[in-house]
Design an enzyme around this catalytic site. Structure first.
Site, PDB file in Angstrom:
ATOM      1  N   TYR A  77      36.107  31.628 -10.785  1.00  0.00           N
ATOM      2  CA  TYR A  77      36.253  32.937 -11.426  1.00  0.00           C
ATOM      3  C   TYR A  77      37.640  33.085 -12.044  1.00  0.00           C
ATOM      4  O   TYR A  77      38.557  32.311 -11.741  1.00  0.00           O
ATOM      5  CB  TYR A  77      36.003  34.069 -10.429  1.00  0.00           C
ATOM      6  CG  TYR A  77      37.148  34.343  -9.479  1.00  0.00           C
ATOM      7  CD1 TYR A  77      38.007  35.421  -9.684  1.00  0.00           C
ATOM      8  CD2 TYR A  77      37.369  33.533  -8.363  1.00  0.00           C
ATOM      9  CE1 TYR A  77      39.053  35.678  -8.803  1.00  0.00           C
ATOM     10  CE2 TYR A  77      38.406  33.782  -7.488  1.00  0.00           C
ATOM     11  CZ  TYR A  77      39.248  34.864  -7.704  1.00  0.00           C
ATOM     12  OH  TYR A  77      40.291  35.115  -6.835  1.00  0.00           O
ATOM     13  N   LYS A  97      40.457  27.911  -8.456  1.00  0.00           N
ATOM     14  CA  LYS A  97      40.167  29.348  -8.309  1.00  0.00           C
ATOM     15  C   LYS A  97      38.703  29.546  -7.955  1.00  0.00           C
ATOM     16  O   LYS A  97      37.878  30.019  -8.742  1.00  0.00           O
ATOM     17  CB  LYS A  97      40.555  30.109  -9.575  1.00  0.00           C
ATOM     18  CG  LYS A  97      40.732  31.609  -9.333  1.00  0.00           C
ATOM     19  CD  LYS A  97      41.419  32.263 -10.510  1.00  0.00           C
ATOM     20  CE  LYS A  97      41.521  33.783 -10.349  1.00  0.00           C
ATOM     21  NZ  LYS A  97      42.419  34.186  -9.253  1.00  0.00           N
ATOM     22  N   GLU A 146      51.062  32.164  -0.074  1.00  0.00           N
ATOM     23  CA  GLU A 146      50.899  33.175  -1.130  1.00  0.00           C
ATOM     24  C   GLU A 146      50.195  34.376  -0.545  1.00  0.00           C
ATOM     25  O   GLU A 146      49.834  34.399   0.636  1.00  0.00           O
ATOM     26  CB  GLU A 146      50.085  32.605  -2.293  1.00  0.00           C
ATOM     27  CG  GLU A 146      48.710  32.111  -1.901  1.00  0.00           C
ATOM     28  CD  GLU A 146      48.028  31.317  -3.007  1.00  0.00           C
ATOM     29  OE1 GLU A 146      48.346  31.531  -4.181  1.00  0.00           O
ATOM     30  OE2 GLU A 146      47.175  30.468  -2.672  1.00  0.00           O
ATOM     31  N   LEU A 158      47.349  28.759  -5.426  1.00  0.00           N
ATOM     32  CA  LEU A 158      46.775  28.896  -6.757  1.00  0.00           C
ATOM     33  C   LEU A 158      47.920  28.979  -7.776  1.00  0.00           C
ATOM     34  O   LEU A 158      48.885  29.717  -7.547  1.00  0.00           O
ATOM     35  CB  LEU A 158      45.941  30.168  -6.839  1.00  0.00           C
ATOM     36  CG  LEU A 158      45.256  30.417  -8.180  1.00  0.00           C
ATOM     37  CD1 LEU A 158      44.071  29.474  -8.342  1.00  0.00           C
ATOM     38  CD2 LEU A 158      44.799  31.867  -8.292  1.00  0.00           C
TER      39      LEU A 158
END
Length: 286
Positions: free
Chosen positions: A33, A149, A181, A206
Site C-alpha cells: 500500500y 510497505k 521507527e 520503512l
C-alpha cells in the site's frame, strides 16, 4: 455524503466498494500500500511514493495492474470527484483473488487488484503541530523486511492501540535497545549539540518518503544530520524529538513514555523543519 472510491477499473461509492473474500490481500496480507498527502487539491511528493510502490511490489514479485501514469490519473480523478482539498489518497495493490486458499502464488489467470480511496484531513493547521504529541515505546515484533510497505500491519495496529490507551499519539518501536521507527512514522531527535539524528535506511525500517525529503531539505540548509540508531534514553535527553510521515508532515514530540523532552513544547528545530517542509510541499505539489 458517500465519497467515491476506485476498485479495479470502476469508480464507485465507498459504501459499495468491495473485493472478493478470496482476495489474497484479505487472506494472506499479500499486498502493498501507499498513502500520499493532498494539499490545495494537489498531490504532495507523489513521485517518491510511487517509486517506493514500484520498489515494494518488485520485492514481492507483484505486478502492478496499471501503469504508474494511469495510477496518477486515477489519484487525480479521485481528488476531483471527491473535491478533496486537504487529506490523503490511499492505494492498495494485492495479488488478486484466486480460486482457493493456496499459499503459493497463483499460477495463471489471476490479475492483481488495485483499490484506492481518499480521506479528508487537516494536515498543515493540525492542532497537534502547535502543541506537540506524546509517544510511548513498545517492543518491535515485526518481520525482518520492514523496508517493504506491506499491508500486514497487525504489529503496528497493536502498537498504535497501546499508544491510544496510554493517551499518546504514536508508539516508537524498540529493537535491541534502539528505536527503529514509529507505528506509522519515522523517528527523529535533535541532540544537545544540534545534530539531527534519524535511523539509517535498511531492512529494519520503512524508507519514509517524508523522512527522505526532510533529511534532504535539512542538508540543503547546512544543518547537521546523522543517520544512525538512537536509544530511548538518548531521545529523552535530547533537545527535541519529532516524527515525520505523509499524514503529519513534521510533528514535534514533547513526551516519551511520560517523560518530558526538552522544554515540553515544540522546539525551534522541529518548528523550522515543519515550515520548510510545508513550503516544499506547496511548491512541488502536482
Amino acid at each position: 455524503m458517500d465519497s467515491i472510491a476506485y476498485v479495479n477499473g470502476s469508480f464507485v461509492p465507498l459504501s459499495e466498494a468491495k473485493v472478493s473474500v478470496l482476495d489474497r490481500g484479505f487472506l494472506f496480507a499479500d499486498g502493498i500500500y501507499e498513502v500520499a498527502a493532498v494539499l490545495d487539491g494537489k498531490l504532495i511528493d507523489n513521485a517518491s511514493h510511487l517509486a517506493r510502490l514500484e520498489r515494494s511490489v518488485g520485492e514481492i514479485a507483484l505486478k502492478l495492474p496499471e501503469t504508474v501514469a494511469r495510477i496518477i490519473e486515477i489519484q487525480k480523478e479521485l481528488i476531483t470527484r471527491n473535491k478533496l482539498v486537504s487529506g490523503l489518497v490511499y492505494l492498495q495493490v494485492t495479488r488478486g483473488a484466486d480460486t482457493g486458499r493456496d499459499f503459493a502464488f497463483p499460477k495463471s489467470g489471476v490479475k492483481s487488484s488495485l483499490v484506492m480511496f481518499v480521506s479528508e484531513k487537516e494536515i498543515v493547521d493540525a492542532p497537534s503541530a502547535k502543541t506537540g504529541v506524546g509517544v510511548i515505546t513498545v517492543p518491535d515484533i515485526r518481520w525482518e523486511r520492514r523496508d517493504i510497505k506491506s499491508v500486514a500491519l497487525l504489529a503496528q495496529v497493536l502498537a498504535k492501540q497501546a499508544a491510544a490507551e496510554a493517551g499518546a499519539a504514536e508508539a516508537w518501536m524498540l529493537e535491541d535497545g534502539f528505536v527503529t521507527e514509529g507505528g506509522s512514522s519515522s523517528a527523529f531527535i535533535l541532540t544537545q549539540d544540534d545534530v539531527i539524528v534519524t535511523r539509517q535506511n535498511s531492512n529494519a525500517i520503512l524508507p519514509g518518503c517524508t523522512r527522505k525529503a526532510v533529511v534532504a531539505l535539512a542538508e540543503e540548509r547546512q544543518l547537521r544530520v546523522e543517520e544512525r540508531p538512537f536509544t530511548v534514553a538518548e531521545a529523552v535527553a535530547a533537545k527535541e524529538a519529532f516524527i515525520t510521515s505523509a499524514s503529519v508532515f513534521v510533528q514535534p514530540v514533547v513526551t516519551i513514555d511520560g517523560k518530558t523532552v526538552g522544554t515540553g513544547k515544540p522546539g525551534p528545530m522541529a518548528t523550522r523543519l515543519r515550515e520548510i517542509y510545508v513550503d516544499f510541499a506547496k511548491a512541488t505539489a502536482s
